[in-house]
Scaffold this motif. Structure first.
Motif, short mmCIF file in Angstrom:
data_model
loop_
_atom_site.label_atom_id
_atom_site.label_comp_id
_atom_site.label_asym_id
_atom_site.label_seq_id
_atom_site.Cartn_x
_atom_site.Cartn_y
_atom_site.Cartn_z
N UNK A 56 -7.56 10.31 -51.45
CA UNK A 56 -7.02 9.01 -51.21
C UNK A 56 -5.47 8.95 -51.43
N UNK A 57 -4.66 8.19 -50.88
CA UNK A 57 -3.29 8.07 -50.93
C UNK A 57 -3.09 6.73 -51.13
N UNK A 58 -2.40 6.34 -52.17
CA UNK A 58 -2.08 5.21 -52.72
C UNK A 58 -0.43 4.90 -52.40
N UNK A 59 -0.20 3.80 -51.73
CA UNK A 59 1.36 3.65 -51.56
C UNK A 59 1.57 2.09 -51.86
N UNK A 60 0.79 1.15 -52.26
CA UNK A 60 1.24 -0.12 -52.34
C UNK A 60 2.06 -0.49 -53.57
N UNK A 61 3.28 -0.69 -53.22
CA UNK A 61 4.31 -0.99 -54.58
C UNK A 61 4.61 0.10 -55.32
N UNK A 62 4.34 1.34 -54.81
CA UNK A 62 4.76 2.44 -55.58
C UNK A 62 6.27 3.17 -55.21
#
Ligand SMILES: [Zn+2]
Ligand SMILES: [Zn+2]
Length: 128
Positions: A56-62
């Motif tokens: 998974x790739x998380x990018x929101x707000x990071x």
């Protein structure tokens, strides 16, 4: 072939990792095993693996994208102070939307983790 090998090494490195490392953190870890590896290679591999749903790739707000080897449905809590990402169990299933292909689905919460809210609380008390 080399690409496959590097991918496997990245997956191995990330196995059971609950800290949601950034590409740079993964690169630094992999460099210890494969000194010749470049950051671009790691980054490209991670992007491809996220596209194919291996991770998974998380990018929101990071500030930096973060990667997660656990692709089972779960929620993410983002601490706005220390930027740590915590998993929480979330029973939400991938939605099925007519005529749409859903590759990923995420539930995200933001706030303060217990350590940060405790620190903030103490400061608040001192001020008063
Ligand atoms: Zn925190
Ligand atoms: Zn996670």
């Amino acid at each position: 072939m080399r690409n496959t090998y590097q991918r496997l090494q990245i997956l191995k490195l990330m196995e059971n990792d609950k800290t949601h490392p950034s590409a740079r953190q993964i690169y630094l870890r992999l460099k210890k095993k494969i000194p010749s590896v470049s950051f671009a290679t790691v980054y490209n591999n991670l992007s491809k693996m996220a596209e194919t749903g291996e991770i998974l790739c998380l990018d929101a707000g990071l500030r930096e994208k973060r990667y997660d080897p656990c692709v089972k449905p779960h929620g993410h809590f983002l601490c706005l102070k220390c930027f740590k990402v915590f998993d929480f169990s979330c029973s939400a299933k991938k939605p099925s939307i007519r005529n749409f292909k859903v590759f990923s689905y995420s539930v995200q919460a933001k706030g303060l983790c217990p350590a940060c809210s405790e620190k903030g609380g103490k400061k608040w008390k001192q001020k008063k």
